[in-house]
Design a protein around this motif. Structure first.
Motif, PDB file in Angstrom:
ATOM      1  N   TYR A 280     -44.648 -40.219 -16.486  1.00 28.72           N
ATOM      2  CA  TYR A 280     -44.067 -39.712 -15.523  1.00 28.72           C
ATOM      3  C   TYR A 280     -43.642 -40.323 -14.692  1.00 28.72           C
ATOM      4  N   VAL A 281     -42.175 -40.066 -13.868  1.00 31.25           N
ATOM      5  CA  VAL A 281     -40.799 -40.461 -12.911  1.00 31.25           C
ATOM      6  C   VAL A 281     -40.947 -40.986 -11.788  1.00 31.25           C
ATOM      7  N   VAL A 282     -40.677 -40.948 -11.243  1.00 32.14           N
ATOM      8  CA  VAL A 282     -41.054 -41.257  -9.645  1.00 32.14           C
ATOM      9  C   VAL A 282     -39.570 -42.212  -8.900  1.00 32.14           C
ATOM     10  N   SER A 283     -38.586 -41.196  -8.477  1.00 33.38           N
ATOM     11  CA  SER A 283     -37.643 -42.795  -7.732  1.00 33.38           C
ATOM     12  C   SER A 283     -37.147 -41.388  -6.304  1.00 33.38           C
ATOM     13  N   LYS A 284     -36.450 -42.417  -5.316  1.00 36.09           N
ATOM     14  CA  LYS A 284     -35.929 -42.461  -4.213  1.00 36.09           C
ATOM     15  C   LYS A 284     -35.104 -41.106  -4.394  1.00 36.09           C
ATOM     16  N   ASN A 285     -33.956 -40.895  -5.359  1.00 36.94           N
ATOM     17  CA  ASN A 285     -33.285 -40.459  -5.212  1.00 36.94           C
ATOM     18  C   ASN A 285     -33.107 -38.953  -5.715  1.00 36.94           C
ATOM     19  N   LEU A 286     -32.436 -38.528  -4.858  1.00 34.24           N
ATOM     20  CA  LEU A 286     -32.305 -37.099  -4.591  1.00 34.24           C
ATOM     21  C   LEU A 286     -31.831 -36.568  -5.444  1.00 34.24           C
ATOM     22  N   LEU A 287     -30.819 -36.762  -5.870  1.00 29.75           N
ATOM     23  CA  LEU A 287     -30.239 -35.902  -7.249  1.00 29.75           C
ATOM     24  C   LEU A 287     -29.921 -36.539  -8.587  1.00 29.75           C
ATOM     25  N   SER A 288     -30.252 -37.597  -8.500  1.00 32.03           N
ATOM     26  CA  SER A 288     -29.799 -38.698  -9.986  1.00 32.03           C
ATOM     27  C   SER A 288     -30.632 -40.141  -9.615  1.00 32.03           C
ATOM     28  N   ASP A 289     -30.348 -40.423 -10.296  1.00 30.89           N
ATOM     29  CA  ASP A 289     -31.505 -41.989 -10.986  1.00 30.89           C
ATOM     30  C   ASP A 289     -30.003 -42.685 -11.613  1.00 30.89           C
ATOM     31  N   PRO A 290     -29.711 -44.187 -10.571  1.00 31.23           N
ATOM     32  CA  PRO A 290     -28.837 -45.232 -11.814  1.00 31.23           C
ATOM     33  C   PRO A 290     -28.871 -44.643 -13.094  1.00 31.23           C
ATOM     34  N   VAL A 291     -27.608 -44.606 -13.588  1.00 29.54           N
ATOM     35  CA  VAL A 291     -27.503 -45.580 -15.415  1.00 29.54           C
ATOM     36  C   VAL A 291     -26.571 -47.160 -15.350  1.00 29.54           C
ATOM     37  N   SER A 332     -48.400 -41.770  -4.048  1.00 30.67           N
ATOM     38  CA  SER A 332     -47.975 -40.232  -3.452  1.00 30.67           C
ATOM     39  C   SER A 332     -49.257 -39.269  -4.478  1.00 30.67           C
ATOM     40  N   ASN A 333     -49.327 -39.874  -4.800  1.00 36.73           N
ATOM     41  CA  ASN A 333     -50.675 -39.062  -5.802  1.00 36.73           C
ATOM     42  C   ASN A 333     -51.543 -38.912  -5.250  1.00 36.73           C
ATOM     43  N   GLU A 334     -51.718 -36.974  -5.571  1.00 33.86           N
ATOM     44  CA  GLU A 334     -53.238 -37.184  -4.981  1.00 33.86           C
ATOM     45  C   GLU A 334     -54.531 -37.003  -5.853  1.00 33.86           C
ATOM     46  N   VAL A 335     -56.034 -37.235  -5.113  1.00 36.31           N
ATOM     47  CA  VAL A 335     -56.914 -36.897  -6.167  1.00 36.31           C
ATOM     48  C   VAL A 335     -56.556 -35.778  -7.335  1.00 36.31           C
ATOM     49  N   GLY A 336     -56.623 -36.479  -8.923  1.00 38.07           N
ATOM     50  CA  GLY A 336     -56.146 -35.345  -9.402  1.00 38.07           C
ATOM     51  C   GLY A 336     -54.861 -35.082 -10.548  1.00 38.07           C
ATOM     52  N   GLY A 337     -54.135 -35.902  -9.657  1.00 36.79           N
ATOM     53  CA  GLY A 337     -52.415 -35.444  -9.682  1.00 36.79           C
ATOM     54  C   GLY A 337     -51.634 -36.288 -10.758  1.00 36.79           C
ATOM     55  N   PRO A 338     -50.481 -35.599 -11.160  1.00 40.30           N
ATOM     56  CA  PRO A 338     -50.188 -36.244 -12.179  1.00 40.30           C
ATOM     57  C   PRO A 338     -49.232 -37.719 -12.193  1.00 40.30           C
ATOM     58  N   TYR A 339     -49.262 -38.429 -10.844  1.00 38.79           N
ATOM     59  CA  TYR A 339     -48.607 -39.290 -11.335  1.00 38.79           C
ATOM     60  C   TYR A 339     -49.097 -40.408 -11.550  1.00 38.79           C
ATOM     61  N   MET A 340     -49.996 -40.636 -12.891  1.00 37.50           N
ATOM     62  CA  MET A 340     -49.873 -41.754 -12.984  1.00 37.50           C
ATOM     63  C   MET A 340     -49.636 -41.750 -14.863  1.00 37.50           C
ATOM     64  N   SER A 341     -49.342 -43.004 -15.513  1.00 37.23           N
ATOM     65  CA  SER A 341     -49.277 -43.206 -16.942  1.00 37.23           C
ATOM     66  C   SER A 341     -49.859 -43.987 -17.699  1.00 37.23           C
ATOM     67  N   ASN A 342     -49.611 -44.463 -18.618  1.00 37.32           N
ATOM     68  CA  ASN A 342     -50.073 -45.589 -19.633  1.00 37.32           C
ATOM     69  C   ASN A 342     -48.896 -46.163 -20.683  1.00 37.32           C
ATOM     70  N   ALA A 343     -48.133 -47.384 -20.585  1.00 40.28           N
ATOM     71  CA  ALA A 343     -48.124 -47.506 -21.676  1.00 40.28           C
ATOM     72  C   ALA A 343     -48.073 -49.140 -22.310  1.00 40.28           C
ATOM     73  N   LEU A 344     -47.522 -49.486 -22.864  1.00 43.33           N
ATOM     74  CA  LEU A 344     -47.106 -51.093 -23.483  1.00 43.33           C
ATOM     75  C   LEU A 344     -45.953 -51.586 -23.291  1.00 43.33           C
ATOM     76  N   TRP A 345     -45.997 -52.022 -22.327  1.00 43.82           N
ATOM     77  CA  TRP A 345     -44.802 -53.224 -21.830  1.00 43.82           C
ATOM     78  C   TRP A 345     -44.621 -54.670 -22.490  1.00 43.82           C
ATOM     79  N   GLU A 346     -43.171 -54.513 -22.619  1.00 46.77           N
ATOM     80  CA  GLU A 346     -42.829 -56.102 -22.311  1.00 46.77           C
ATOM     81  C   GLU A 346     -41.664 -56.918 -21.725  1.00 46.77           C
TER      82      GLU A 346
END
Ligand code: MTE
Ligand code: MO
Length: 561
Positions: A280-291, A332-346
């Protein structure tokens, strides 16, 4: 000086149209500059200002009402608003010049003056008013980038405006003189018939107006309809939560022993590790995220520390790193919502980076993470020093993708996604009780993840075949408290059965659960609840995400025939 041929209304009209056309193009140029050379994007700055003055509950409600695309709509609304403001500027400016200089057709010099005027208004009044400082001094891009990009956009607007305005005026004058029997210079403001004729020569005007009216009507009807539907479905359709809460035991002691068992693969169940593309991707940026370009990038460690310093990307990458599986969830995730994910981070433990700065001043309480998109958030010092709090560089074995914070982001297990600041540039140790981007908008600062669980399959309103073996399956997540039990109810919360759990990849991830099911014909209200390793039972009271994260039990209805 030439006499004026237009009535004030006509002058305003022509100026307005020209301003609108030039405003649309200048607005697009502004976005282009913001995307390519870090120019200022006023819609973005305004968006932040608007959500800043909006109560968190209103924001949340709109988010719920409109859904994932809320911020895109906000962007479009602001952009359209900006075009209208440009148009109004054009109209008023044409009116003003007409009155002062009695001139209908503007010259390029007029455009430059207009640009200068708008530039000053914007830099000295508008931007400071909405908290971005004089000429954007408070923005990450800084005063020069803001001032220069505003000047470029302003000039583009001014010149395009004059170009369009003079073209439109000439066309209209021509139309007027053609309509007049004596096409000499006798037309003036008192020449009412010619004026009336010229006005009726505006073919686009009524059409545009009715389209606008139709648009407003459609939006209004849509909004009212959605509201009405919400009230109706909320009023009549709810399961008896009160009943559940009555029978609800908030803590079980001792906590249950997890029911890890042989785990079947269920097709519609979330993959245990989310791919970078699916994350999932969430950010406050309305149009585009920083590159961010990592070669010029630096990470500063400063504030209440003995030896402030900074690191290049290469230097950061060379430090000892630690791998961990961690799931994240948005507040902001509702119960049952999609804003939840899992990854291997380093990444590099934040504690190591702080240690390199020497001793921390007594009285320091928080660590603030600053980012290139003018986002910031803070965590308590104790949280910052936990060994699982990382400055992450890798996600599932590759460099962080741009959308997930390249070159570096914070990972801070146990608290909501908003604290996992992306695109970080600064780590600042502070003494004060710093409030981050979302805290200023009313959201929780401590933000511990609230125990939650989700049914991935069957889908809500699914129709299943009777007596055919299937699975009810999903995920449960506690932040960093692990999961000891997941229960499923087929009758809206009266009776519960224990699901089988898949042993999680770490103590910081979600847990996959499943329950084999061979249903008889009928209608079912399927619900799920989780219990963490401390024995805390998931809170059944239905609460929206703002301000501390949602609660309630994910509930779906299934028909079996
Ligand atoms: N710089 C920055 N970091 C940010 C945000 C942001 O808008 N800007 N959004 C936060 C929020 S609200 C969430 S839920 C997570 C989402 O991270 P993800 O997009 O990698 O899933 O990033 C957080 N970090
Ligand atoms: Mo979030």
């Amino acid at each position: 000086m030439r006499a004026s041929f237009f009535s004030p209304r006509q002058r305003f009209g022509v100026g307005f149209l020209a301003g609108l056309a030039a405003g649309v193009l200048a607005g697009l140029l502004m976005l282009l500059l913001s995307l390519t050379v870090n120019g200022v994007s006023l819609p973005e700055v305004f968006g932040a200002a608007i959500t800043n003055i909006m109560p968190a509950s209103t924001f949340d409600y709109l988010h719920e009402l409109i859904g994932v695309d809320a911020k895109r709509y906000l962007f479009v609304i602001i952009f359209v608003g900006q075009c209208v403001v440009f148009a109004l500027c054009g109209g008023s400016y044409a009116l003003l010049l007409g009155r002062i200089k009695r001139r209908d057709i503007l010259e390029w010099r007029d455009g430059v003056w207009l640009a200068a005027l708008l530039w000053l208004l914007c830099g000295l009044i508008l931007l400071p008013l909405i908290g971005a400082g004089f000429f954007g001094a408070q923005l990450h891009i800084g005063i020069w980038q803001t001032a220069i990009s505003l000047a470029v956009v302003g000039l583009c607007f001014g010149l395009l405006f004059v170009l369009t305005q003079s073209w439109l005026s000439r066309m209209r004058l021509q139309a007027q003189s053609e309509a007049d029997s004596s096409p000499s210079t006798t037309i003036n403001e008192l020449n009412k018939p010619a004026e009336a004729k010229a006005l009726s020569d505006l073919p686009a005007q009524p059409g545009r107006r009715s389209v606008l009216r139709a648009g407003v009507a459609i939006v209004a009807v849509g909004a009212l309809g959605t509201l009405a539907w919400r009230f109706i479905s909320g009023g009549f359709g709810g399961t008896s939560v009160a009943e559940q809460v009555q029978r609800f035991k908030s803590k079980i002691s001792p906590p249950p022993t997890p029911n890890y068992g042989p785990f079947q693969t269920v097709a519609q169940l979330s993959p245990e590790v989310t791919s970078n593309e699916q994350y999932y991707v969430v950010s406050k940026n309305l149009l585009s995220d920083p590159v961010v370009n990592a070669s010029g990038w630096q990470l500063k460690v400063y504030g209440q520390v003995e030896r402030p310093y900074s690191l290049t990307y290469a230097e950061l990458k060379a430090l000892p790193m630690k791998q961990q599986y961690e799931s994240m969830m948005c507040i902001s995730n509702e119960v049952g919502g999609p804003y939840m994910s899992n990854a291997l981070w380093e990444g590099v433990p934040l504690a190591d980076l702080l240690k390199q700065a020497g001793s921390i001043e007594p009285g320091a309480t928080k660590v603030v993470l600053h980012a290139t998109d003018d986002y910031s958030d803070s965590i308590h010092l104790a949280k910052a020093l936990e060994p699982t709090t990382l400055v992450a560089l890798h996600m599932n074995g590759v460099n962080l993708p741009t959308g997930h914070g390249y070159p570096a982001r914070l990972l801070v297990p146990g608290i909501y996604g908003m604290k996992h600041v992306k695109w970080i540039t600064g780590i600042e140790v502070v003494k004060e009780n710093y409030q981050g981007f979302w805290q200023m908008r009313g959201w929780s600062d401590d933000a511990p993840i609230r125990l939650t669980s989700r049914i991935d399959t069957p889908l809500s309103s699914a129709k299943l075949a009777a007596n055919k073996p299937t699975y009810i399956a999903g995920v449960a997540f506690s932040g960093n408290k692990e999961i000891s039990e997941v229960d499923v109810s087929l009758d809206g919360g009266q009776n519960w059965q224990r699901a089988v759990l898949k042993r999680p990849l770490s103590a910081l991830t979600w847990v996959l659960w499943e329950l084999p099911w061979q249903p008889h014909a009928g209608s079912y209200t399927v619900m799920v609840r989780a219990i963490d390793m401390e024995g805390n039972v998931q809170d059944p009271s239905e609460q929206p995400p703002a301000p501390i994260g949602s609660s309630g039990y994910h509930t779906i209805s299934v028909t079996v025939a």
